[in-house]
Each structure stands twice: as C-alpha cells, then as structure tokens.
Design a protein around this motif. Structure first.
Motif, PDB file in Angstrom:
ATOM      1  N   LEU A  85       0.823  -1.226   0.000  1.00 19.35           N
ATOM      2  CA  LEU A  85       0.000   0.000   0.000  1.00 19.35           C
ATOM      3  C   LEU A  85       0.860   1.281   0.000  1.00 19.35           C
ATOM      4  O   LEU A  85       0.592   2.195  -0.778  1.00 19.35           O
ATOM      5  CB  LEU A  85      -0.974   0.008   1.189  1.00 19.35           C
ATOM      6  N   PRO A  86       1.927   1.356   0.827  1.00 17.75           N
ATOM      7  CA  PRO A  86       2.715   2.600   0.822  1.00 17.75           C
ATOM      8  C   PRO A  86       3.452   2.855  -0.497  1.00 17.75           C
ATOM      9  O   PRO A  86       3.929   3.972  -0.717  1.00 17.75           O
ATOM     10  CB  PRO A  86       3.727   2.388   1.967  1.00 17.75           C
ATOM     11  N   THR A  87       3.557   1.837  -1.353  1.00 19.62           N
ATOM     12  CA  THR A  87       4.260   2.038  -2.632  1.00 19.62           C
ATOM     13  C   THR A  87       3.313   2.532  -3.733  1.00 19.62           C
ATOM     14  O   THR A  87       3.759   2.874  -4.823  1.00 19.62           O
ATOM     15  CB  THR A  87       4.921   0.721  -3.140  1.00 19.62           C
ATOM     16  N   LEU A  88       2.016   2.542  -3.465  1.00 15.76           N
ATOM     17  CA  LEU A  88       1.055   2.960  -4.488  1.00 15.76           C
ATOM     18  C   LEU A  88       0.900   4.479  -4.452  1.00 15.76           C
ATOM     19  O   LEU A  88       1.172   5.119  -3.435  1.00 15.76           O
ATOM     20  CB  LEU A  88      -0.295   2.265  -4.265  1.00 15.76           C
ATOM     21  N   THR A  89       0.448   5.030  -5.578  1.00 13.67           N
ATOM     22  CA  THR A  89       0.324   6.494  -5.670  1.00 13.67           C
ATOM     23  C   THR A  89      -0.970   6.967  -5.015  1.00 13.67           C
ATOM     24  O   THR A  89      -2.046   6.411  -5.281  1.00 13.67           O
ATOM     25  CB  THR A  89       0.317   6.909  -7.159  1.00 13.67           C
ATOM     26  N   GLY A  90      -0.837   7.996  -4.211  1.00 11.97           N
ATOM     27  CA  GLY A  90      -1.994   8.532  -3.489  1.00 11.97           C
ATOM     28  C   GLY A  90      -3.009   9.203  -4.386  1.00 11.97           C
ATOM     29  O   GLY A  90      -2.717   9.503  -5.550  1.00 11.97           O
ATOM     30  N   ASP A  91      -4.207   9.423  -3.851  1.00  8.48           N
ATOM     31  CA  ASP A  91      -5.287  10.118  -4.582  1.00  8.48           C
ATOM     32  C   ASP A  91      -5.591   9.483  -5.930  1.00  8.48           C
ATOM     33  O   ASP A  91      -5.823  10.191  -6.906  1.00  8.48           O
ATOM     34  CB  ASP A  91      -4.861  11.582  -4.846  1.00  8.48           C
ATOM     35  N   THR A  92      -5.526   8.180  -6.002  1.00  7.59           N
ATOM     36  CA  THR A  92      -5.618   7.491  -7.289  1.00  7.59           C
ATOM     37  C   THR A  92      -6.927   6.744  -7.483  1.00  7.59           C
ATOM     38  O   THR A  92      -7.443   6.654  -8.585  1.00  7.59           O
ATOM     39  CB  THR A  92      -4.466   6.456  -7.391  1.00  7.59           C
ATOM     40  N   TYR A  93      -7.446   6.202  -6.405  1.00  6.47           N
ATOM     41  CA  TYR A  93      -8.521   5.209  -6.566  1.00  6.47           C
ATOM     42  C   TYR A  93      -9.910   5.804  -6.310  1.00  6.47           C
ATOM     43  O   TYR A  93     -10.116   6.554  -5.352  1.00  6.47           O
ATOM     44  CB  TYR A  93      -8.254   4.002  -5.646  1.00  6.47           C
ATOM     45  N   ASP A  94     -10.830   5.430  -7.179  1.00  8.08           N
ATOM     46  CA  ASP A  94     -12.223   5.881  -7.038  1.00  8.08           C
ATOM     47  C   ASP A  94     -12.978   4.953  -6.097  1.00  8.08           C
ATOM     48  O   ASP A  94     -14.025   5.315  -5.563  1.00  8.08           O
ATOM     49  CB  ASP A  94     -12.933   5.849  -8.400  1.00  8.08           C
ATOM     50  N   MET A  95     -12.450   3.743  -5.969  1.00  5.99           N
ATOM     51  CA  MET A  95     -13.130   2.767  -5.111  1.00  5.99           C
ATOM     52  C   MET A  95     -12.075   1.827  -4.517  1.00  5.99           C
ATOM     53  O   MET A  95     -11.192   1.364  -5.231  1.00  5.99           O
ATOM     54  CB  MET A  95     -14.120   1.973  -5.983  1.00  5.99           C
ATOM     55  N   ILE A  96     -12.180   1.580  -3.228  1.00  5.82           N
ATOM     56  CA  ILE A  96     -11.290   0.597  -2.584  1.00  5.82           C
ATOM     57  C   ILE A  96     -12.169  -0.444  -1.910  1.00  5.82           C
ATOM     58  O   ILE A  96     -13.132  -0.103  -1.199  1.00  5.82           O
ATOM     59  CB  ILE A  96     -10.352   1.276  -1.556  1.00  5.82           C
ATOM     60  N   PHE A  97     -11.852  -1.702  -2.169  1.00  2.00           N
ATOM     61  CA  PHE A  97     -12.592  -2.797  -1.552  1.00  2.00           C
ATOM     62  C   PHE A  97     -11.648  -3.520  -0.605  1.00  2.00           C
ATOM     63  O   PHE A  97     -10.666  -4.127  -1.031  1.00  2.00           O
ATOM     64  CB  PHE A  97     -13.118  -3.747  -2.640  1.00  2.00           C
ATOM     65  N   MET A  98     -11.934  -3.423   0.693  1.00  2.00           N
ATOM     66  CA  MET A  98     -11.071  -4.059   1.696  1.00  2.00           C
ATOM     67  C   MET A  98     -11.689  -5.397   2.079  1.00  2.00           C
ATOM     68  O   MET A  98     -12.806  -5.442   2.601  1.00  2.00           O
ATOM     69  CB  MET A  98     -10.961  -3.134   2.913  1.00  2.00           C
ATOM     70  N   ASP A  99     -10.963  -6.464   1.793  1.00  2.00           N
ATOM     71  CA  ASP A  99     -11.522  -7.807   2.044  1.00  2.00           C
ATOM     72  C   ASP A  99     -10.378  -8.757   2.390  1.00  2.00           C
ATOM     73  O   ASP A  99     -10.268  -9.849   1.839  1.00  2.00           O
ATOM     74  CB  ASP A  99     -12.281  -8.278   0.784  1.00  2.00           C
ATOM     75  N   ALA A 100      -9.509  -8.309   3.309  1.00  2.00           N
ATOM     76  CA  ALA A 100      -8.371  -9.155   3.698  1.00  2.00           C
ATOM     77  C   ALA A 100      -8.597  -9.638   5.134  1.00  2.00           C
ATOM     78  O   ALA A 100      -9.740  -9.774   5.560  1.00  2.00           O
ATOM     79  CB  ALA A 100      -7.079  -8.369   3.550  1.00  2.00           C
ATOM     80  N   ALA A 101      -7.528  -9.882   5.882  1.00  2.00           N
ATOM     81  CA  ALA A 101      -7.678 -10.395   7.247  1.00  2.00           C
ATOM     82  C   ALA A 101      -8.447  -9.375   8.099  1.00  2.00           C
ATOM     83  O   ALA A 101      -8.049  -8.210   8.194  1.00  2.00           O
ATOM     84  CB  ALA A 101      -6.296 -10.652   7.833  1.00  2.00           C
ATOM     85  N   LYS A 102      -9.542  -9.843   8.701  1.00  2.00           N
ATOM     86  CA  LYS A 102     -10.446  -8.947   9.442  1.00  2.00           C
ATOM     87  C   LYS A 102      -9.753  -8.189  10.572  1.00  2.00           C
ATOM     88  O   LYS A 102     -10.061  -7.040  10.846  1.00  2.00           O
ATOM     89  CB  LYS A 102     -11.613  -9.746  10.031  1.00  2.00           C
ATOM     90  N   GLY A 103      -8.816  -8.866  11.209  1.00  2.00           N
ATOM     91  CA  GLY A 103      -8.134  -8.238  12.347  1.00  2.00           C
ATOM     92  C   GLY A 103      -7.144  -7.155  11.920  1.00  2.00           C
ATOM     93  O   GLY A 103      -6.571  -6.478  12.762  1.00  2.00           O
ATOM     94  N   GLN A 104      -6.944  -7.002  10.598  1.00  2.00           N
ATOM     95  CA  GLN A 104      -5.908  -6.059  10.139  1.00  2.00           C
ATOM     96  C   GLN A 104      -6.485  -4.804   9.485  1.00  2.00           C
ATOM     97  O   GLN A 104      -5.740  -3.965   8.990  1.00  2.00           O
ATOM     98  CB  GLN A 104      -4.981  -6.768   9.141  1.00  2.00           C
ATOM     99  N   TYR A 105      -7.814  -4.691   9.452  1.00  2.00           N
ATOM    100  CA  TYR A 105      -8.416  -3.561   8.717  1.00  2.00           C
ATOM    101  C   TYR A 105      -7.861  -2.220   9.197  1.00  2.00           C
ATOM    102  O   TYR A 105      -7.561  -1.340   8.401  1.00  2.00           O
ATOM    103  CB  TYR A 105      -9.941  -3.566   8.854  1.00  2.00           C
ATOM    104  N   SER A 106      -7.746  -2.096  10.510  1.00  2.00           N
ATOM    105  CA  SER A 106      -7.277  -0.834  11.069  1.00  2.00           C
ATOM    106  C   SER A 106      -5.871  -0.502  10.569  1.00  2.00           C
ATOM    107  O   SER A 106      -5.551   0.658  10.323  1.00  2.00           O
ATOM    108  CB  SER A 106      -7.270  -0.958  12.586  1.00  2.00           C
ATOM    109  N   SER A 107      -5.058  -1.545  10.423  1.00  2.00           N
ATOM    110  CA  SER A 107      -3.673  -1.296  10.021  1.00  2.00           C
ATOM    111  C   SER A 107      -3.563  -0.949   8.532  1.00  2.00           C
ATOM    112  O   SER A 107      -2.541  -0.425   8.097  1.00  2.00           O
ATOM    113  CB  SER A 107      -2.783  -2.488  10.363  1.00  2.00           C
ATOM    114  N   PHE A 108      -4.602  -1.240   7.748  1.00  2.00           N
ATOM    115  CA  PHE A 108      -4.583  -0.842   6.330  1.00  2.00           C
ATOM    116  C   PHE A 108      -5.191   0.554   6.152  1.00  2.00           C
ATOM    117  O   PHE A 108      -5.035   1.181   5.112  1.00  2.00           O
ATOM    118  CB  PHE A 108      -5.430  -1.795   5.470  1.00  2.00           C
ATOM    119  N   PHE A 109      -5.964   0.978   7.161  1.00  2.00           N
ATOM    120  CA  PHE A 109      -6.866   2.111   6.977  1.00  2.00           C
ATOM    121  C   PHE A 109      -6.177   3.414   6.567  1.00  2.00           C
ATOM    122  O   PHE A 109      -6.571   4.057   5.592  1.00  2.00           O
ATOM    123  CB  PHE A 109      -7.688   2.304   8.262  1.00  2.00           C
TER     124      PHE A 109
END
Ligand SMILES: C[S@@+](CC[C@H](N)C(=O)[O-])C[C@H]1O[C@@H](n2cnc3c(N)ncnc32)[C@H](O)[C@@H]1O
Length: 215
Positions: free
Chosen positions: A118-142
């Motif tokens: 995630l930190p390697t991707l360019t900011g302000d890029t995505y119109d939609m983000i779908f978060m569907d990974a490990a449930k306990g890690q959502y906060s750490s991706f946020f």
C-alpha cells in the motif's frame, strides 16, 4: 450468518453471476473452502459500480481472484482493478483464474503483504477501494487506504459484522476470536468517527461498511 439463512437464500434465488466462467470460479472457490464475497455482497458492489462508475479500483485481498473478476465485468471502458494477495497458493490460482476469465487487461495482481504494498502505491488514485483481507488487520490498512482514495471515492469493507460475533459481549465470543472482535469494534468506531469520511454500516452478507471520502 447474521441475516436469517432463509432470507439470504430467498434474495440470492434472484441473483446470478455474470457469466458461466464467473459462476464456475465461484463454485470452485466455495467447494475448496476459499472465502469469497457472498452473492448478495456482489450484487451490492455491482450496483455501486454502476452508480459510481469507478475508473481505478483497489482491492485488498484477492484470494483466488473471484471478486476482482466479478467486478471486472462491470468496469467502464478504460477502467482498471489492482488487487493484492499475499498467500502463495491463492496467488497462483488467482493468476490462472484471471487469464481464464479473459480479464488480464483489466486486473493487475500485486503479490505480497498489503502492509508493504500500500505505501508504494500512488496517493489520490482510486475511485473505489474494496477491503476484504484479514479482518483483524483492517485498522492497520486504513490510514494508507484513505491516502490512496480520491475525494468522493468510496471505501467498501467486507465482513465487518463477523457472522454477528461483533454484536456480542467479548465474553460471549470464543477466546480465539476475541482479538478480532475487539479490533473490528475499534475499526468500526474509527471509520464512523473519521471526519474525512461519511460511513454507513450495513447488514449485507457478513456485514459491509460503505464510506465516502468527503470533499
Ligand atoms: C476473504 S479473502 C478475499 C476474497 C476475495 N476478495 C473474493 O471475494 O474473491 C481474504 C484474502 O486476503 C488475503 N490477505 C490477508 N491478509 C493479507 C495481507 N496482509 N496482504 C495481502 N493479502 C492478505 C488472504 O490470504 C485471503 O486470500
């Protein structure tokens, strides 16, 4: 399941996947115990895509590529999906499925841990983000996910009600699930309180949150 199983079956009796390849990939995933979006969650995402017409979509948690392939069927011309997966056997299956579904031009699969990617991707890029990974890690991706989302972009998170566990007192949840229970409650608080977002928590599938990044 949070919603009565019969209600979900009734709703899903009206739903069908987009084409035979999508249906076959769903069946194979379900038969082999790979967790993928439920049909009713897919319907919701499909409608959101038709309303929002996202050009750039980011998915965190590809598994075997089912949801990315499903979403690719509703992309506008020139639209693109970037999806991330870190579990080697699923990466291999996702690659195969994406080719088999004829979706290689529409989907880029990034291999590795989303925390690193995630930190390697360019900011302000995505119109939609779908978060569907490990449930306990959502906060750490946020925080990274929010940087990557455009203004008026939407963030969808799946499984936020954890089969209803999140409603229960922590003592009613098995010890194994307590950390996830605690983290998911914190996460729901975080997205509801974040002043850059407007968020609804919805009882669809296993629970979904839908947020828009404000202007
Ligand atoms: C619920 S499944 C995704 C299902 C998929 N979105 C679908 O509906 O077809 C979650 C996936 O996220 C992956 N995952 C979990 N934590 C991850 C991380 N930190 N980075 C990348 N992938 C991760 C898991 O290996 C798993 O395959």
């Amino acid at each position: 399941m949070i919603t009565d199983e019969r209600i979900a079956s009734f709703i899903n009796s009206f739903n069908s996947d987009y084409d035979d390849t999508v249906t076959a990939i769903r069946k194979e995933a379900e038969d082999s115990g790979v967790p993928i979006i439920r049909a009713e969650a897919g319907e919701f995402i499909k409608l959101l895509m038709m309303i929002k017409k996202p050009k750039q979509i980011l998915e965190i948690g590809a598994a075997v590529g089912f949801s990315a392939i499903f979403m690719s069927r509703f992309l506008i011309d020139g639209g693109h999906i970037t999806t991330i997966e870190n579990y080697e056997p699923r990466i291999a299956a996702a690659k195969k499925n994406i080719i088999r579904a004829g979706a290689a031009d529409a989907i880029t699969l990034l291999e590795g841990d989303a925390h690193d990617i995630l930190p390697t991707l360019t900011g302000d890029t995505y119109d939609m983000i779908f978060m569907d990974a490990a449930k306990g890690q959502y906060s750490s991706f946020f925080s990274e996910a929010i940087k990557l989302l455009k203004k008026e972009g939407i963030l969808i998170c799946d499984n936020v009600l954890q089969d209803g566990d999140v409603l229960e007192s922590r003592y009613a949840v098995t010890r194994r699930n307590r950390t996830i229970h605690e983290r998911m409650r914190e996460y729901l608080n975080e997205i509801k309180r974040n002043t850059d977002l407007e968020t609804a928590i919805l009882n669809i599938g296993d629970g979904m949150s839908l947020s828009i990044k404000k202007q």
